[in-house]
Design a protein around this motif. Structure first.
Motif, PDB file in Angstrom:
ATOM      1  N   LYS A 212       3.952  23.506  24.303  1.00  0.00           N
ATOM      2  CA  LYS A 212       2.546  23.200  24.037  1.00  0.00           C
ATOM      3  C   LYS A 212       2.355  21.708  24.262  1.00  0.00           C
ATOM      4  CE  LYS A 212      -1.032  23.232  20.564  1.00  0.00           C
ATOM      5  NZ  LYS A 212      -1.335  23.267  19.153  1.00  0.00           N
ATOM      6  N   THR A 213       1.358  21.342  25.081  1.00  0.00           N
ATOM      7  CA  THR A 213       1.188  19.940  25.444  1.00  0.00           C
ATOM      8  C   THR A 213      -0.218  19.437  25.154  1.00  0.00           C
ATOM      9  OG1 THR A 213       0.581  20.465  27.723  1.00  0.00           O
ATOM     10  CG2 THR A 213       2.916  20.072  27.290  1.00  0.00           C
ATOM     11  N   ALA A 214      -0.295  18.141  24.912  1.00  0.00           N
ATOM     12  CA  ALA A 214      -1.549  17.398  24.832  1.00  0.00           C
ATOM     13  C   ALA A 214      -1.315  16.142  25.657  1.00  0.00           C
ATOM     14  CB  ALA A 214      -1.891  17.052  23.389  1.00  0.00           C
ATOM     15  N   THR A 215      -2.395  15.513  26.116  1.00  0.00           N
ATOM     16  CA  THR A 215      -2.245  14.333  26.961  1.00  0.00           C
ATOM     17  C   THR A 215      -3.177  13.218  26.510  1.00  0.00           C
ATOM     18  OG1 THR A 215      -3.914  15.108  28.536  1.00  0.00           O
ATOM     19  CG2 THR A 215      -1.613  15.702  28.997  1.00  0.00           C
ATOM     20  N   GLY A 216      -2.854  12.046  27.010  1.00  0.00           N
ATOM     21  CA  GLY A 216      -3.745  10.906  26.902  1.00  0.00           C
ATOM     22  C   GLY A 216      -4.713  10.953  28.066  1.00  0.00           C
ATOM     23  N   LYS A 217      -5.292   9.809  28.404  1.00  0.00           N
ATOM     24  CA  LYS A 217      -6.235   9.719  29.522  1.00  0.00           C
ATOM     25  C   LYS A 217      -5.705   8.685  30.496  1.00  0.00           C
ATOM     26  CE  LYS A 217     -11.073   8.894  30.640  1.00  0.00           C
ATOM     27  NZ  LYS A 217     -12.379   8.467  30.102  1.00  0.00           N
ATOM     28  N   PHE A 218      -5.376   9.123  31.689  1.00  0.00           N
ATOM     29  CA  PHE A 218      -4.783   8.245  32.690  1.00  0.00           C
ATOM     30  C   PHE A 218      -5.674   7.031  32.929  1.00  0.00           C
ATOM     31  CE2 PHE A 218      -3.743   6.611  36.819  1.00  0.00           C
ATOM     32  CZ  PHE A 218      -2.365   6.718  36.866  1.00  0.00           C
ATOM     33  N   GLY A 219      -5.076   5.855  32.910  1.00  0.00           N
ATOM     34  CA  GLY A 219      -5.788   4.623  33.208  1.00  0.00           C
ATOM     35  C   GLY A 219      -6.650   4.067  32.093  1.00  0.00           C
ATOM     36  N   ALA A 220      -6.746   4.775  30.985  1.00  0.00           N
ATOM     37  CA  ALA A 220      -7.584   4.320  29.878  1.00  0.00           C
ATOM     38  C   ALA A 220      -6.829   3.326  29.002  1.00  0.00           C
ATOM     39  CB  ALA A 220      -8.037   5.507  29.034  1.00  0.00           C
ATOM     40  N   ASP A 221      -7.574   2.550  28.246  1.00  0.00           N
ATOM     41  CA  ASP A 221      -6.994   1.708  27.215  1.00  0.00           C
ATOM     42  C   ASP A 221      -6.766   2.611  26.010  1.00  0.00           C
ATOM     43  OD1 ASP A 221      -6.165  -0.295  25.507  1.00  0.00           O
ATOM     44  OD2 ASP A 221      -8.158  -1.161  25.255  1.00  0.00           O
ATOM     45  N   MET A 222      -5.517   2.976  25.779  1.00  0.00           N
ATOM     46  CA  MET A 222      -5.183   3.955  24.745  1.00  0.00           C
ATOM     47  C   MET A 222      -4.490   3.288  23.569  1.00  0.00           C
ATOM     48  SD  MET A 222      -3.803   7.088  27.138  1.00  0.00           S
ATOM     49  CE  MET A 222      -2.963   6.073  28.358  1.00  0.00           C
ATOM     50  N   LYS A 223      -4.726   3.821  22.412  1.00  0.00           N
ATOM     51  CA  LYS A 223      -4.015   3.430  21.199  1.00  0.00           C
ATOM     52  C   LYS A 223      -3.144   4.621  20.813  1.00  0.00           C
ATOM     53  CE  LYS A 223      -6.666  -0.210  21.064  1.00  0.00           C
ATOM     54  NZ  LYS A 223      -6.353  -1.172  22.087  1.00  0.00           N
TER      55      LYS A 223
END
Length: 148
Positions: A119-130
């Motif tokens: 089961k996977t979740a992801t961030g957002k490519f190229g975004a400023d992530m915390k």
């Protein structure tokens, strides 16, 4: 491809104040596509990570995989894994895949890991992530398909 894998009790990624991906017990995978990488490297890495025995068994030994435990994974793109620090004090990132190719392989990798049953979740490519995480162990493993 390069990956930094952390065994976590929980992890989340936030963009613009909103949690866009999270996991409970499982893995936080920071991943970077390198120049010249293809689906073959993503396939290899996904298969290896899905079977990586870094979770405790009944005896307390690292002998179970994320698949064995029913854990999940949060996958976050991180081009800084391509950092070249050999010259000067400012890292270079010229060995990372171009952004469009990096995003394509990031999404392909996430899909491939999910296709293997994680089961996977992801961030957002190229975004400023915390990214928040509670590392379990701590267990942190570096993988590079160039070394495989």
């Amino acid at each position: 491809m390069r990956a930094l894998i952390q065994r976590v009790s929980e992890a989340s990624v936030t963009v613009d104040g909103e949690i866009i991906g999270e996991t409970g017990p499982g893995l936080l995978i920071l991943i970077c596509a390198m120049q010249g990488d293809s689906e073959a490297q993503a396939d290899h890495l996904a298969a290896k990570i899905s079977k990586l025995r870094i979770f405790k068994d009944e005896a307390g030994k690292m002998n179970r995989s994320v698949l064995d435990t029913g854990g999940s994974a949060l996958i976050v793109s991180q081009f800084t894994l391509a950092a070249d620090t050999r010259r000067g004090n400012r890292p270079g990132f010229s060995t990372a895949a171009a952004p469009a190719e990096g995003e394509r392989l990031y999404e392909y990798f996430a899909g491939r890991l999910a296709g293997l049953g994680v089961k996977t979740a992801t961030g957002k490519f190229g975004a400023d992530m915390k990214v928040r995480l509670l590392n379990d162990g701590p267990v942190t493993i570096w993988m590079d398909t160039e070394d495989a």
